[in-house]
Scaffold this motif. Structure first.
Motif, PDB file in Angstrom:
ATOM      1  N   MET A 108       0.831  -1.204   0.000  1.00 26.56           N
ATOM      2  CA  MET A 108       0.000   0.000   0.000  1.00 26.56           C
ATOM      3  C   MET A 108       0.867   1.257   0.000  1.00 26.56           C
ATOM      4  N   CYS A 109       0.179   2.393  -0.054  1.00 23.51           N
ATOM      5  CA  CYS A 109       0.869   3.687  -0.039  1.00 23.51           C
ATOM      6  C   CYS A 109       1.199   4.059   1.406  1.00 23.51           C
ATOM      7  N   CYS A 110       2.313   4.757   1.596  1.00 19.14           N
ATOM      8  CA  CYS A 110       2.741   5.187   2.930  1.00 19.14           C
ATOM      9  C   CYS A 110       2.114   6.517   3.332  1.00 19.14           C
ATOM     10  N   GLY A 111       1.454   7.188   2.390  1.00 21.14           N
ATOM     11  CA  GLY A 111       0.833   8.477   2.697  1.00 21.14           C
ATOM     12  C   GLY A 111       1.701   9.687   2.380  1.00 21.14           C
ATOM     13  N   PHE A 112       3.001   9.457   2.178  1.00 22.98           N
ATOM     14  CA  PHE A 112       3.918  10.591   2.037  1.00 22.98           C
ATOM     15  C   PHE A 112       3.539  11.599   0.946  1.00 22.98           C
ATOM     16  N   PRO A 113       3.060  11.130  -0.225  1.00 23.78           N
ATOM     17  CA  PRO A 113       2.792  12.100  -1.305  1.00 23.78           C
ATOM     18  C   PRO A 113       1.844  13.227  -0.911  1.00 23.78           C
ATOM     19  N   ILE A 114       0.988  13.018   0.099  1.00 19.97           N
ATOM     20  CA  ILE A 114       0.105  14.124   0.495  1.00 19.97           C
ATOM     21  C   ILE A 114       0.426  14.637   1.899  1.00 19.97           C
ATOM     22  N   GLN A 115       1.639  14.331   2.380  1.00 20.11           N
ATOM     23  CA  GLN A 115       2.061  14.825   3.695  1.00 20.11           C
ATOM     24  C   GLN A 115       1.982  16.355   3.741  1.00 20.11           C
ATOM     25  N   PHE A 116       2.242  16.995   2.601  1.00 18.53           N
ATOM     26  CA  PHE A 116       2.216  18.456   2.581  1.00 18.53           C
ATOM     27  C   PHE A 116       0.901  18.994   2.020  1.00 18.53           C
ATOM     28  N   VAL A 117       0.005  18.104   1.632  1.00 17.47           N
ATOM     29  CA  VAL A 117      -1.296  18.535   1.122  1.00 17.47           C
ATOM     30  C   VAL A 117      -2.321  18.462   2.253  1.00 17.47           C
ATOM     31  N   LYS A 118      -2.361  17.321   2.915  1.00 15.17           N
ATOM     32  CA  LYS A 118      -3.317  17.130   4.010  1.00 15.17           C
ATOM     33  C   LYS A 118      -2.697  16.151   5.003  1.00 15.17           C
ATOM     34  N   ALA A 171       0.135  27.948  -9.197  1.00 14.19           N
ATOM     35  CA  ALA A 171       0.285  27.183  -7.961  1.00 14.19           C
ATOM     36  C   ALA A 171      -0.487  27.859  -6.837  1.00 14.19           C
ATOM     37  N   THR A 172      -1.769  27.511  -6.703  1.00 12.82           N
ATOM     38  CA  THR A 172      -2.601  28.165  -5.688  1.00 12.82           C
ATOM     39  C   THR A 172      -2.903  27.271  -4.495  1.00 12.82           C
ATOM     40  N   GLU A 173      -2.829  25.958  -4.687  1.00 13.16           N
ATOM     41  CA  GLU A 173      -3.165  25.020  -3.612  1.00 13.16           C
ATOM     42  C   GLU A 173      -1.885  24.456  -3.010  1.00 13.16           C
ATOM     43  N   ARG A 174      -2.014  23.843  -1.834  1.00 17.13           N
ATOM     44  CA  ARG A 174      -0.823  23.235  -1.229  1.00 17.13           C
ATOM     45  C   ARG A 174      -0.201  22.207  -2.165  1.00 17.13           C
ATOM     46  N   GLY A 175      -1.041  21.407  -2.802  1.00 16.31           N
ATOM     47  CA  GLY A 175      -0.535  20.373  -3.704  1.00 16.31           C
ATOM     48  C   GLY A 175       0.221  20.967  -4.879  1.00 16.31           C
ATOM     49  N   SER A 176      -0.359  21.988  -5.513  1.00 17.29           N
ATOM     50  CA  SER A 176       0.304  22.571  -6.670  1.00 17.29           C
ATOM     51  C   SER A 176       1.512  23.404  -6.238  1.00 17.29           C
ATOM     52  N   ARG A 177       1.426  24.050  -5.074  1.00 11.46           N
ATOM     53  CA  ARG A 177       2.588  24.807  -4.587  1.00 11.46           C
ATOM     54  C   ARG A 177       3.768  23.869  -4.332  1.00 11.46           C
ATOM     55  N   HIS A 178       3.450  22.684  -3.824  1.00  9.13           N
ATOM     56  CA  HIS A 178       4.501  21.707  -3.557  1.00  9.13           C
ATOM     57  C   HIS A 178       5.141  21.252  -4.874  1.00  9.13           C
ATOM     58  N   ALA A 179       4.304  20.968  -5.872  1.00  5.49           N
ATOM     59  CA  ALA A 179       4.820  20.494  -7.158  1.00  5.49           C
ATOM     60  C   ALA A 179       5.673  21.569  -7.833  1.00  5.49           C
ATOM     61  N   VAL A 180       5.138  22.787  -7.895  1.00  7.26           N
ATOM     62  CA  VAL A 180       5.874  23.867  -8.549  1.00  7.26           C
ATOM     63  C   VAL A 180       7.085  24.255  -7.697  1.00  7.26           C
ATOM     64  N   GLY A 181       6.904  24.240  -6.366  1.00  2.98           N
ATOM     65  CA  GLY A 181       8.013  24.553  -5.458  1.00  2.98           C
ATOM     66  C   GLY A 181       9.173  23.591  -5.662  1.00  2.98           C
ATOM     67  N   PHE A 182       8.870  22.340  -5.855  1.00  2.00           N
ATOM     68  CA  PHE A 182       9.879  21.318  -6.090  1.00  2.00           C
ATOM     69  C   PHE A 182      10.707  21.686  -7.314  1.00  2.00           C
ATOM     70  N   LYS A 183       9.999  22.024  -8.375  1.00  3.91           N
ATOM     71  CA  LYS A 183      10.658  22.363  -9.637  1.00  3.91           C
ATOM     72  C   LYS A 183      11.552  23.603  -9.469  1.00  3.91           C
ATOM     73  N   GLU A 184      11.027  24.635  -8.844  1.00  3.01           N
ATOM     74  CA  GLU A 184      11.791  25.879  -8.681  1.00  3.01           C
ATOM     75  C   GLU A 184      12.962  25.672  -7.727  1.00  3.01           C
ATOM     76  N   ASN A 185      12.710  24.895  -6.685  1.00  4.50           N
ATOM     77  CA  ASN A 185      13.695  24.601  -5.667  1.00  4.50           C
ATOM     78  C   ASN A 185      14.958  23.980  -6.281  1.00  4.50           C
ATOM     79  N   ILE A 186      14.777  23.005  -7.149  1.00  8.74           N
ATOM     80  CA  ILE A 186      15.922  22.315  -7.760  1.00  8.74           C
ATOM     81  C   ILE A 186      16.707  23.279  -8.649  1.00  8.74           C
ATOM     82  N   ARG A 187      16.002  24.219  -9.240  1.00  5.60           N
ATOM     83  CA  ARG A 187      16.662  25.153 -10.142  1.00  5.60           C
ATOM     84  C   ARG A 187      17.756  25.942  -9.409  1.00  5.60           C
TER      85      ARG A 187
END
Lengths: 212, 323
Positions: free
Chosen positions: A109-119, B243-259
């Motif tokens: 199963m998934c460990c949950g990490f991918p959404i640790q920063f989402v929820k 990048a307005t949501e936590r999820g999208s901020r994380h994704a875009v942040g990742f990309k910018e961060n590595i740069r």
């Protein structure tokens, strides 16, 4: 992920984009670097019999729940080695090291990490379920080939315990650490002191005598 | 026993919530050839051993999507899962109802939660009122346009993906793999007039709770590959809204961060996702981790060739027509 990136290089559009970005630097990438995870190298290239022969400190007495990590397995048609839901490579390896692999549903199963920063609360609930599942099936420790799973299962275990409303005390090893232990490396060399959940209770379970 | 038949031990989940205090597993053994599907094994049990076994099925040809079950913990259509390989691998076949939906009786679940999630995000064609579809002529699409959603119409709504999904299991606000794959289908459908709205809305309706675990893609009997369609939705949502949501901020942040350094600065990534205020909320947790892993506090030194990394980013951003 790198395996999937290689596969995407077969798409002419993706390849043109990559070429466009790399050409000014005088670099070329054709997607041909072979990507192979350490677990696969251990099981396929070194092989279970060779590993078994190298064991100096068998992990007998230690029940370990293998925790595969999603991206090592799935999508299985693209990863092209183990079953995406019923793998056995990690258990085979643990068995070769003298440990007793534990059968439990959470292992794939998934460990949950991918959404640790989402929820975080949902992420921790997911982590907590898998740890509790391993615990309920008698595991003294878990082991994972994925460093992000390790963060979720070890560094966030407090949160996971709170999220599922039950105490959890599950040492979590990295894959190289269990191999290292069985091959005779010391806990110091393996950095076991850097874990958030103490690993000593698991080490104390090892009952098999060391070989010389 | 017929020629080539094998002994198939079954452990079948039985539960009648109106009468039973708890579920139980009944054991039956039937003799079948290895290629025979699990559904046929269950029907044989019902016909020859226990007429009270309750299950749902119809077409027996992997078209209707009625007979999805958990077979040795995998969410599968019972009508196209042969008994042979299951016996070979497990020595028995444990049959349970699908997960994430309440059991009505034995192997039959109430699909209410599955359809509720589907209805909630409206994966139906909504043409643009300004450009109504012709009523007396077909609406044509180019092969290229159809190519963009060739997988999703294959879906038979069997709910195997919903059953397999750990995000559905852990969070009632996640729409689930099928609903999102269907939504994708209408986002890229040239006849739909609400693409932008859909992408903005779904960002706060659970899109970013997908774990990318690909268990749905593994379970799907029609190779719809929901996890990949969800990835496409995320990319399109960022393209539309940034990048307005936590999820999208994380994704875009990742990309910018590595740069910046050619390698990940994890502490900075947390700040990019959560903001400074959010970080303060996680301070207790952070301190516990930093104590054990002090190197996380150090800003990583730029890698050799960081300037080239920057150039690659610039070229890729130019190719997209903007940062």
């Amino acid at each position: 992920m790198l395996t999937l990136a290689n596969l995407r290089m077969n798409d002419p559009g993706v390849r043109a984009k990559v070429d466009g970005a790399l050409k000014p630097l005088g670099i070329e990438y054709r997607g041909t670097v072979r990507v192979k995870h350490l677990l696969r190298v251990l099981v396929e290239d070194i092989g279970i019999p060779a590993l078994r022969a190298k064991v100096r400190r068998p992990l007998g007495g230690l029940k370990i729940g293998a925790f595969y990590g999603c991206h090592l397995l799935r999508p299985s048609d693209e990863m092209g080695w183990e079953s995406g839901e019923e793998p056995h490579a990690f258990e085979d390896l643990l068995d070769a090291l003298g440990a007793e692999p534990v059968a439990y549903r959470g292992r794939v199963m998934c460990c949950g990490f991918p959404i640790q920063f989402v929820k975080p609360e949902t992420a921790s609930r997911i982590a907590g379920r898998q740890i509790a599942d391993a615990q309920d099936h008698g595991a003294h420790a878990m082991a994972t080939p994925c460093p992000l799973c390790h963060i979720s299962l070890d560094a966030y275990q407090n949160e996971a315990s709170r999220a599922v409303g039950r105490p959890l005390a599950m040492p979590v090893f990295h894959l190289p650490q269990v191999v290292g232990l069985a091959l005779g490396a010391s806990p110091e060399e393996l950095g076991l002191a850097r874990h958030l959940v103490p690993t000593e209770p698991a080490l104390a379970r090892i009952s098999a005598p060391a070989r010389t | 026993m017929a020629a080539g038949a094998i002994s198939v031990p079954l452990e079948v989940y039985r539960f009648d919530p109106a009468h039973d205090p708890a579920p139980r597993y009944d054991r039956y053994t039937v003799e079948l050839e290895p290629h025979v599907p699990v559904l046929s094994a269950l029907l044989k049990v019902r016909a020859e051993i226990d007429p009270t076994l309750t299950l749902r099925y119809s077409c027996r040809s992997a078209i209707c999507g009625s007979c999805a079950l958990q077979i040795n913990s995998k969410s599968r259509l019972a009508c196209e899962t042969p008994v042979g390989p299951e016996i070979e691998r497990h020595g028995r076949i444990v049959v349970e109802p699908m997960r994430n939906q309440p059991v009505l009786r034995d192997l039959v679940v109430d699909q209410g939660p599955f359809w509720h999630q589907y209805d909630r995000i409206d994966p139906h064609l909504r043409p643009d009122p300004a450009h109504p579809m012709p009523v007396d002529a077909p609406t044509s699409m180019s092969p290229e346009q159809v190519e963009r959603f060739k997988e999703t119409p294959r879906c038979i709504a069997c709910a195997a993906c919903f059953s397999a999904c750990p995000a559905v299991e852990a969070d009632p606000t996640f729409p689930g793999p099928m609903a999102l794959a269907k939504l994708y289908r209408f986002v890229v459908d040239p006849r739909d007039g609400t693409t932008q709205d859909r992408l903005v809305r779904i960002q706060t309706e659970g899109l970013w709770l997908c774990l990318r675990c690909h268990l749905c893609t593994e379970a799907c009997p029609k190779d719809v590959r929901p996890s990949e369609r969800i990835r496409d939705l995320k990319e399109m949502a960022i393209a539309v809204q940034g990048a307005t949501e936590r999820g999208s901020r994380h994704a875009v942040g990742f990309k910018e961060n590595i740069r910046v350094a050619g390698t990940l600065n994890e502490t900075r990534l947390v700040r990019q996702t959560d903001g400074v205020v959010g970080m303060v909320g996680q301070l207790g947790q952070g301190l516990r981790i930093w104590r054990k892993k002090p190197e996380l506090l150090h800003r990583p030194k730029p890698i050799q060739g960081q300037a080239e990394v920057d150039q690659i980013y610039e070229a890729l951003d130019d190719a997209k027509g903007g940062p």
